[in-house]
Design a protein around this motif. Sequence first.
Motif, PDB file in Angstrom:
ATOM      1  N   CYS A 181      -4.162  -0.227 -11.729  1.00 33.69           N
ATOM      2  CA  CYS A 181      -5.071  -0.242 -12.874  1.00 33.69           C
ATOM      3  C   CYS A 181      -4.373   0.193 -14.165  1.00 33.69           C
ATOM      4  N   GLU A 184      -2.188  -2.600 -15.371  1.00 36.93           N
ATOM      5  CA  GLU A 184      -2.982  -3.701 -15.925  1.00 36.93           C
ATOM      6  C   GLU A 184      -3.493  -3.350 -17.322  1.00 36.93           C
ATOM      7  N   ARG A 253     -10.671  -5.985  -8.344  1.00 42.20           N
ATOM      8  CA  ARG A 253      -9.991  -6.529  -9.511  1.00 42.20           C
ATOM      9  C   ARG A 253     -10.275  -8.031  -9.677  1.00 42.20           C
ATOM     10  N   THR A 255     -10.649 -11.053 -13.100  1.00 39.55           N
ATOM     11  CA  THR A 255     -10.572 -11.314 -14.530  1.00 39.55           C
ATOM     12  C   THR A 255     -11.299 -12.613 -14.845  1.00 39.55           C
ATOM     13  N   PRO A 274      -0.888  -7.260 -11.372  1.00 41.07           N
ATOM     14  CA  PRO A 274      -1.637  -7.002 -12.606  1.00 41.07           C
ATOM     15  C   PRO A 274      -0.879  -7.350 -13.884  1.00 41.07           C
ATOM     16  N   SER A 277      -0.622 -11.126 -14.258  1.00 41.16           N
ATOM     17  CA  SER A 277      -1.936 -11.721 -14.531  1.00 41.16           C
ATOM     18  C   SER A 277      -2.248 -11.709 -16.026  1.00 41.16           C
TER      19      SER A 277
END
Length: 303
Positions: A181, A184, A253, A255, A274, A277
């Motif tokens: 996290c 990301e 997770r 998006t 992450p 991405s």
Amino acid sequence: MRREDLTDSSCGIAQSLGIVGDWQSLLIVREAAAGVTRFEGFARELGLSRRALTERLGSLVEHGVLEKVPYSSRPPRHDYRLTASGEGLLPVLLALQEWGTRFVMGDGTLSGALGDGDLARVRALEGTRAPDVALTASDGSTVRLVDPDRWTALFFFPGAYAPGTHGYPPHWGEVPGASGCTLECVSYGRRHTALAKAGARVLGVSTQHPEQLAAFAAHADLPYLLASDQDGLAASALRLPVFRAGGADRLKRVTLLVDDEGTVRHVQAPVTDPAQSVDDVLGLMRELDAGERIEGATRPART
């Protein structure tokens, strides 16, 4: 089942079941959270008979879970919307979803990774409209999932905490899909200017309290907002996959790339890398931005 049929008048569980104790009523609440408001919409989504649906809608209105809002007088027609009491049931729906995914459809293993059922559900969001949900942001403001002036890179994550704060539950790093996290969030911070130039704002959402998100945003010096879905409004409306750790529901997770009209144009799931991405979202936004510029340049001038 009626509340008067339940003899245990001092038990909140028993009294709650007297109102929403059958699966049809709970699924009506689920659909209302997803934005369905009209009788025909509930009938289409749930496949209930008109009689059964009428009875359950009436009961939910009677007990203050839904409210009837007229939208036509001739003939009389109503929207059915969740009340504050109804929204209070959303964490219950998330808990049921997590339990069903983990113990009914799964083998009971705790995981923050997306399963096959999770993937099918979130990928089906592409082409749908994002709900008009208002959340509390890390700076104390109110923020919505859709921005009418630009696209939104909307990423949902399990949780990120500033050092020295009461944060990650024990063995957090051992839960598949939970870690990453911080990477990301920071990666979106590094790509924030480029994403803005491509026409997108960034909004990160977790179920943490706004104060926790504010502490992390300050620690990581994030140039965009984080938002708290601690009441499960966004998770319930989008039927996002969750897992339970440290006594709280956590978002897995996912998006979404949402355009300025609120349509989900792209779903990124699973997110296993992450940092990559974020670059993928930026690359897609640049492609879309370039395409719109070409289209605008070749469109005949108005006369």
